[in-house]
Design an enzyme around this catalytic site. Sequence first.
Site, PDB file in Angstrom:
ATOM      1  N   SER A 146       3.485  -2.244  10.332  1.00 35.62           N
ATOM      2  CA  SER A 146       4.945  -2.177  10.531  1.00 35.62           C
ATOM      3  C   SER A 146       5.664  -3.471  10.155  1.00 35.62           C
ATOM      4  O   SER A 146       6.628  -3.850  10.822  1.00 35.62           O
ATOM      5  CB  SER A 146       5.264  -1.754  11.972  1.00 35.62           C
ATOM      6  OG  SER A 146       4.775  -0.454  12.228  1.00 35.62           O
ATOM      7  N   GLY A 200       2.829  -1.176   4.296  1.00 36.03           N
ATOM      8  CA  GLY A 200       2.810   0.244   3.948  1.00 36.03           C
ATOM      9  C   GLY A 200       4.214   0.749   3.675  1.00 36.03           C
ATOM     10  O   GLY A 200       4.759   0.543   2.593  1.00 36.03           O
ATOM     11  N   GLY A 245       2.286   2.075  10.728  1.00 38.45           N
ATOM     12  CA  GLY A 245       3.173   3.225  10.565  1.00 38.45           C
ATOM     13  C   GLY A 245       3.888   3.654  11.832  1.00 38.45           C
ATOM     14  O   GLY A 245       4.469   4.738  11.887  1.00 38.45           O
ATOM     15  N   ASN A 300       0.862  -1.178   0.000  1.00 36.66           N
ATOM     16  CA  ASN A 300       0.000   0.000   0.000  1.00 36.66           C
ATOM     17  C   ASN A 300       0.905   1.236   0.000  1.00 36.66           C
ATOM     18  O   ASN A 300       1.493   1.568   1.019  1.00 36.66           O
ATOM     19  CB  ASN A 300      -0.886  -0.030   1.258  1.00 36.66           C
ATOM     20  CG  ASN A 300      -1.705   1.229   1.423  1.00 36.66           C
ATOM     21  OD1 ASN A 300      -1.832   2.027   0.496  1.00 36.66           O
ATOM     22  ND2 ASN A 300      -2.266   1.422   2.615  1.00 36.66           N
ATOM     23  N   GLU A 310      -6.897   4.445   7.923  1.00 38.61           N
ATOM     24  CA  GLU A 310      -6.703   5.879   7.647  1.00 38.61           C
ATOM     25  C   GLU A 310      -7.965   6.462   7.016  1.00 38.61           C
ATOM     26  O   GLU A 310      -8.306   7.617   7.244  1.00 38.61           O
ATOM     27  CB  GLU A 310      -5.464   6.076   6.752  1.00 38.61           C
ATOM     28  CG  GLU A 310      -4.189   5.843   7.556  1.00 38.61           C
ATOM     29  CD  GLU A 310      -3.013   5.342   6.747  1.00 38.61           C
ATOM     30  OE1 GLU A 310      -3.025   5.421   5.513  1.00 38.61           O
ATOM     31  OE2 GLU A 310      -2.051   4.848   7.386  1.00 38.61           O
ATOM     32  N   GLU A 339      -5.301  -5.318  10.626  1.00 38.50           N
ATOM     33  CA  GLU A 339      -4.311  -4.268  10.837  1.00 38.50           C
ATOM     34  C   GLU A 339      -4.606  -3.529  12.142  1.00 38.50           C
ATOM     35  O   GLU A 339      -5.418  -2.586  12.154  1.00 38.50           O
ATOM     36  CB  GLU A 339      -4.364  -3.268   9.683  1.00 38.50           C
ATOM     37  CG  GLU A 339      -4.078  -3.873   8.328  1.00 38.50           C
ATOM     38  CD  GLU A 339      -3.450  -2.843   7.400  1.00 38.50           C
ATOM     39  OE1 GLU A 339      -2.322  -3.069   6.977  1.00 38.50           O
ATOM     40  OE2 GLU A 339      -4.082  -1.810   7.145  1.00 38.50           O
ATOM     41  N   LYS A 367       0.075   4.214  -0.243  1.00 39.67           N
ATOM     42  CA  LYS A 367      -0.612   5.363   0.364  1.00 39.67           C
ATOM     43  C   LYS A 367      -0.456   6.601  -0.537  1.00 39.67           C
ATOM     44  O   LYS A 367      -0.314   6.458  -1.749  1.00 39.67           O
ATOM     45  CB  LYS A 367      -0.092   5.627   1.774  1.00 39.67           C
ATOM     46  CG  LYS A 367      -0.075   4.375   2.646  1.00 39.67           C
ATOM     47  CD  LYS A 367       0.055   4.691   4.095  1.00 39.67           C
ATOM     48  CE  LYS A 367       0.321   3.418   4.861  1.00 39.67           C
ATOM     49  NZ  LYS A 367       0.108   3.558   6.276  1.00 39.67           N
ATOM     50  N   HIS A 392      -9.512   0.877   4.948  1.00 40.96           N
ATOM     51  CA  HIS A 392      -8.228   1.080   5.642  1.00 40.96           C
ATOM     52  C   HIS A 392      -8.469   2.019   6.828  1.00 40.96           C
ATOM     53  O   HIS A 392      -9.276   2.945   6.749  1.00 40.96           O
ATOM     54  CB  HIS A 392      -7.206   1.683   4.669  1.00 40.96           C
ATOM     55  CG  HIS A 392      -5.818   1.667   5.205  1.00 40.96           C
ATOM     56  ND1 HIS A 392      -5.375   2.604   6.122  1.00 40.96           N
ATOM     57  CD2 HIS A 392      -4.776   0.823   4.995  1.00 40.96           C
ATOM     58  CE1 HIS A 392      -4.106   2.331   6.430  1.00 40.96           C
ATOM     59  NE2 HIS A 392      -3.729   1.252   5.766  1.00 40.96           N
TER      60      HIS A 392
END
Length: 256
Positions: free
Chosen positions: A210, A231, A170, A9, A96, A164, A11, A94
């Site tokens: 991560s 990510g 992250g 991903n 986010e 996740e 992003k 996701h």
Amino acid sequence: MRILMIAGNWKMNTTVSEAVKLVNEMRQGLDEIANVDKVVCPPFVSLAAVKEIIKGSSIKLGAQNLYFEEKGAYTGEISPLMLADLCEYVIIGHSERRQYFHEAGDIVNKKVRAALKVELKPILCVGERLEENEAGRTEEVVAEQLRSSLAGIDSLGDLTIAYEPIWAIGTGRAATGRWADETIGFIRRSITKLYTESVAQGIRILYGGSVTADNATEFMEQPEIDGALVGGASLKAEQFLSIIKQTSEARGRLSS
Ligand code: PEP
């Protein structure tokens, strides 16, 4: 046996020329690994250019989001029909998007339906916040996310789930392999309750949060974990390649 998947991903990173450079750096190495599904999910504006570069390779393409309507007056949105022409996978729900764009279960549900309708393969993300984890509420939160995201959907098509935990995304603070494996086991049992044992056994469930070249093997050796949504480390060709190599080797060990 389920085929493992590593999805990157990207992003909101990379211009079109940076995306082209990155996928060119990865192409050959990724293509040489046969027993893992390799997916890259660049920003919308780079999908067409990346599609051109991976043509004829075993690398698959995904988008990071979609809108649930097929067309119309929705300025700035990207429809399932537009994506179906370009790519195979789409990330939905996701954290986010849930956090910054207020996408709750009902929106995620509409997006999963819209993707399945045009035969895009959703990668549905679920996961708990740190406070929820610390309060021992992980299973309750994840079960509710699954229930609302999949409500009224009879057939999951080729849907993948990504567990996740938000506190691991992250942050450099990955879950342990054991925690991820147990929670993914719980997710599989929840799918059995919502659907059937055979649906649950067939569905791929990834871990995300991560994952790097330093910890990938710990996750890929777990029996319930079918790969990773990556990510930050997917933006570095060498790291991403190393994660996929480790996944391929772990699969070899698991099946021998
Ligand atoms: C993600 O964005 O889905 C993710 C897991 O990010 P990272 O690997 O950077 O934690």
